[in-house]
Design a protein around this motif. Structure first.
Motif, PDB file in Angstrom:
ATOM      1  N   SER A   1       2.320   1.633  -3.364  1.00  0.00           N
ATOM      2  CA  SER A   1       1.290   2.109  -4.281  1.00  0.00           C
ATOM      3  C   SER A   1       1.084   3.610  -4.124  1.00  0.00           C
ATOM      4  CB  SER A   1      -0.019   1.360  -4.026  1.00  0.00           C
ATOM      5  OG  SER A   1      -1.026   1.843  -4.875  1.00  0.00           O
ATOM      6  N   ASP A   2       1.030   4.083  -2.884  1.00  0.00           N
ATOM      7  CA  ASP A   2       0.896   5.522  -2.634  1.00  0.00           C
ATOM      8  C   ASP A   2       2.093   6.287  -3.182  1.00  0.00           C
ATOM      9  OD1 ASP A   2      -1.504   5.039  -1.365  1.00  0.00           O
ATOM     10  OD2 ASP A   2      -0.675   5.189   0.674  1.00  0.00           O
TER      11      ASP A   2
ATOM     12  N   SER B   1       1.898   6.457  -6.896  1.00  0.00           N
ATOM     13  CA  SER B   1       0.904   7.446  -7.337  1.00  0.00           C
ATOM     14  C   SER B   1       1.476   8.857  -7.263  1.00  0.00           C
ATOM     15  CB  SER B   1      -0.356   7.356  -6.473  1.00  0.00           C
ATOM     16  OG  SER B   1      -0.987   6.113  -6.654  1.00  0.00           O
ATOM     17  N   LYS B   2       2.203   9.148  -6.179  1.00  0.00           N
ATOM     18  CA  LYS B   2       2.816  10.474  -6.030  1.00  0.00           C
ATOM     19  C   LYS B   2       3.849  10.721  -7.130  1.00  0.00           C
ATOM     20  CE  LYS B   2       2.233  10.697  -1.022  1.00  0.00           C
ATOM     21  NZ  LYS B   2       2.916  10.622   0.277  1.00  0.00           N
TER      22      LYS B   2
ATOM     23  N   SER C   1       4.004   9.276 -10.042  1.00  0.00           N
ATOM     24  CA  SER C   1       3.293   9.385 -11.321  1.00  0.00           C
ATOM     25  C   SER C   1       2.716  10.781 -11.504  1.00  0.00           C
ATOM     26  CB  SER C   1       2.180   8.344 -11.404  1.00  0.00           C
ATOM     27  OG  SER C   1       2.714   7.052 -11.413  1.00  0.00           O
ATOM     28  N   GLN C   2       2.131  11.342 -10.460  1.00  0.00           N
ATOM     29  CA  GLN C   2       1.567  12.688 -10.533  1.00  0.00           C
ATOM     30  C   GLN C   2       2.669  13.719 -10.772  1.00  0.00           C
ATOM     31  OE1 GLN C   2      -1.526  13.671 -10.802  1.00  0.00           O
ATOM     32  NE2 GLN C   2      -0.867  15.788 -10.952  1.00  0.00           N
TER      33      GLN C   2
ATOM     34  N   GLU D   1       0.831  -1.202   0.000  1.00  0.00           N
ATOM     35  CA  GLU D   1       0.000   0.000   0.000  1.00  0.00           C
ATOM     36  C   GLU D   1       0.866   1.254   0.000  1.00  0.00           C
ATOM     37  OE1 GLU D   1      -2.790  -0.198   3.245  1.00  0.00           O
ATOM     38  OE2 GLU D   1      -3.780  -1.967   2.408  1.00  0.00           O
TER      39      GLU D   1
END
Length: 149
Positions: free
Chosen positions: A55-56, A59-60, A62-63, A52
């Motif tokens: 994954s977080d 995501s960061k 990727s942004q 998790e």
């Protein structure tokens, strides 16, 4: 500072070995860095928690990548250069035009005209591949080179 003994112990414990000594040393060092100050998960719950977090983090990252790509569009990234002789009777190609553009073909073109031991420099803004000022054939050619036309 990394102690070689701790690297060796870490490697031997994990059973990672290579036939190439330098590659093996690099792999050992990278493995050591990835394991530094981290404990191995003891059960499935800890593994899921680690996933998790990954994954977080993903995501960061990727942004941030999306934001950097958007910012990069405005960076000057295309260049076209044309050398020429404004007088066909003599001299060399000492004059030039340089176009510098961003992703949307906005930027500028600089032209330097070398005439009988004097030099004149002109700069013109470029928006979407064209200028509100009249462009010489060499300036148009430099812009086209920058845009890969």
């Amino acid at each position: 500072m990394v102690e070689s003994d701790s690297l060796e112990n870490c490697y031997i414990r994990k059973g990672i070995e290579g036939s190439n000594p330098s590659a093996s040393a690099n792999t050992k060092f990278m493995f050591y860095l990835s394991k530094k100050n981290k404990k191995e998960p003891k059960d499935l719950k800890e593994v899921l928690t680690a996933f998790e977090k990954l994954s977080d983090d993903f995501s960061k990252v990727s942004q941030e990548l999306v934001e950097l790509k958007e910012l990069n569009k405005k960076n000057l990234q295309k260049v076209g250069v044309v050398r020429f002789n404004p007088f066909k009777e003599g001299g060399g190609d000492q004059s030039f035009s340089i176009a510098v553009l961003d992703e949307a073909n906005n930027g500028f073109v600089i032209t330097s005209l070398y005439i009988n031991a004097t030099n004149r420099v002109y700069a013109k803004p470029i928006e979407k591949g064209t200028s509100s000022y009249s462009l010489s054939q060499e300036e148009k050619e430099a812009i086209n080179k920058a845009m890969n036309i």
